[in-house]
Scaffold this motif. Structure first.
Motif, PDB file in Angstrom:
ATOM      1  N   VAL A 122      31.142  15.166 -38.209  1.00 14.25           N
ATOM      2  CA  VAL A 122      31.344  16.541 -37.747  1.00 14.25           C
ATOM      3  C   VAL A 122      30.041  17.325 -37.811  1.00 14.25           C
ATOM      4  N   LYS A 123      29.258  17.122 -38.844  1.00 16.04           N
ATOM      5  CA  LYS A 123      27.971  17.815 -38.942  1.00 16.04           C
ATOM      6  C   LYS A 123      27.026  17.376 -37.827  1.00 16.04           C
ATOM      7  N   SER A 124      27.034  16.089 -37.485  1.00 16.35           N
ATOM      8  CA  SER A 124      26.172  15.633 -36.388  1.00 16.35           C
ATOM      9  C   SER A 124      26.659  16.180 -35.045  1.00 16.35           C
ATOM     10  N   LEU A 125      27.973  16.264 -34.856  1.00 13.77           N
ATOM     11  CA  LEU A 125      28.508  16.857 -33.625  1.00 13.77           C
ATOM     12  C   LEU A 125      28.173  18.341 -33.539  1.00 13.77           C
ATOM     13  N   GLU A 126      28.234  19.020 -34.675  1.00 10.24           N
ATOM     14  CA  GLU A 126      27.897  20.447 -34.696  1.00 10.24           C
ATOM     15  C   GLU A 126      26.421  20.648 -34.356  1.00 10.24           C
ATOM     16  N   THR A 127      25.568  19.804 -34.880  1.00  6.22           N
ATOM     17  CA  THR A 127      24.138  19.897 -34.592  1.00  6.22           C
ATOM     18  C   THR A 127      23.857  19.635 -33.116  1.00  6.22           C
ATOM     19  N   SER A 128      24.590  18.703 -32.527  1.00  8.94           N
ATOM     20  CA  SER A 128      24.353  18.389 -31.115  1.00  8.94           C
ATOM     21  C   SER A 128      24.781  19.526 -30.193  1.00  8.94           C
ATOM     22  N   ARG A 129      25.637  20.412 -30.662  1.00  4.47           N
ATOM     23  CA  ARG A 129      26.048  21.564 -29.855  1.00  4.47           C
ATOM     24  C   ARG A 129      24.967  22.651 -29.809  1.00  4.47           C
ATOM     25  N   MET A 130      24.079  22.631 -30.770  1.00  2.00           N
ATOM     26  CA  MET A 130      23.045  23.661 -30.837  1.00  2.00           C
ATOM     27  C   MET A 130      21.972  23.394 -29.787  1.00  2.00           C
ATOM     28  N   GLY A 131      21.211  24.394 -29.460  1.00  5.23           N
ATOM     29  CA  GLY A 131      20.130  24.227 -28.490  1.00  5.23           C
ATOM     30  C   GLY A 131      20.520  24.791 -27.141  1.00  5.23           C
TER      31      GLY A 131
END
Length: 142
Positions: free
Chosen positions: A94-103
């Protein structure tokens, strides 16, 4: 859920790879001789830009669906609330998915992807042109 995401993403990538060749085959089948390059380029840009937009949109939507599936709280104010419903074994995912949403957002990502993808249209046309020319030369020699 992740299998569905992977399958749809795979189909869209295959569509991006195969569509220029399918357009060339279609143009050959309909015997478009005059303005063949312009027709190919127009159809190629339209079809592949739609596929690129769909792929960028799908990757964003799939990430949001996966986050929702894992129990991520989009309306939370802090990290404790965001991850309250996420099981500990899914926390890293979930943390990696959340990070991929940023930017950058998916529309800009789609535009940038198309900018890097567009030379592929020209390469496929050039390869098809050279193969066709070579086969004509070999048929004349026989």
């Amino acid at each position: 859920m992740e299998t569905l995401d992977t399958a749809i993403s795979f189909l869209l990538i295959v569509g991006l790879i195969v569509s220029p060749m399918a357009i060339l085959i279609g143009l050959k089948r309909f015997e478009v001789n005059k303005y063949k390059f312009l027709t190919y380029l127009t159809l190629g840009v339209v079809v592949t830009s739609i596929l690129t937009m769909l792929f960028a949109w799908w990757s964003n939507t799939a990430n949001e669906m996966l986050l929702s599936h894992y129990g991520y709280n989009f309306d939370a104010m802090n990290e404790a609330e965001k991850f309250a419903n996420v099981s500990p074994n899914n926390l890293e995912r979930v943390k990696s998915l959340e990070t991929s949403r940023m930017g950058i957002g998916w529309p800009i990502r789609a535009i940038l992807s198309f900018v890097f993808y567009s030379p592929y249209l020209l390469v496929i046309y050039l390869i098809a042109f050279l193969v066709q020319k070579r086969s004509r030369i070999q048929s004349v020699k026989l």
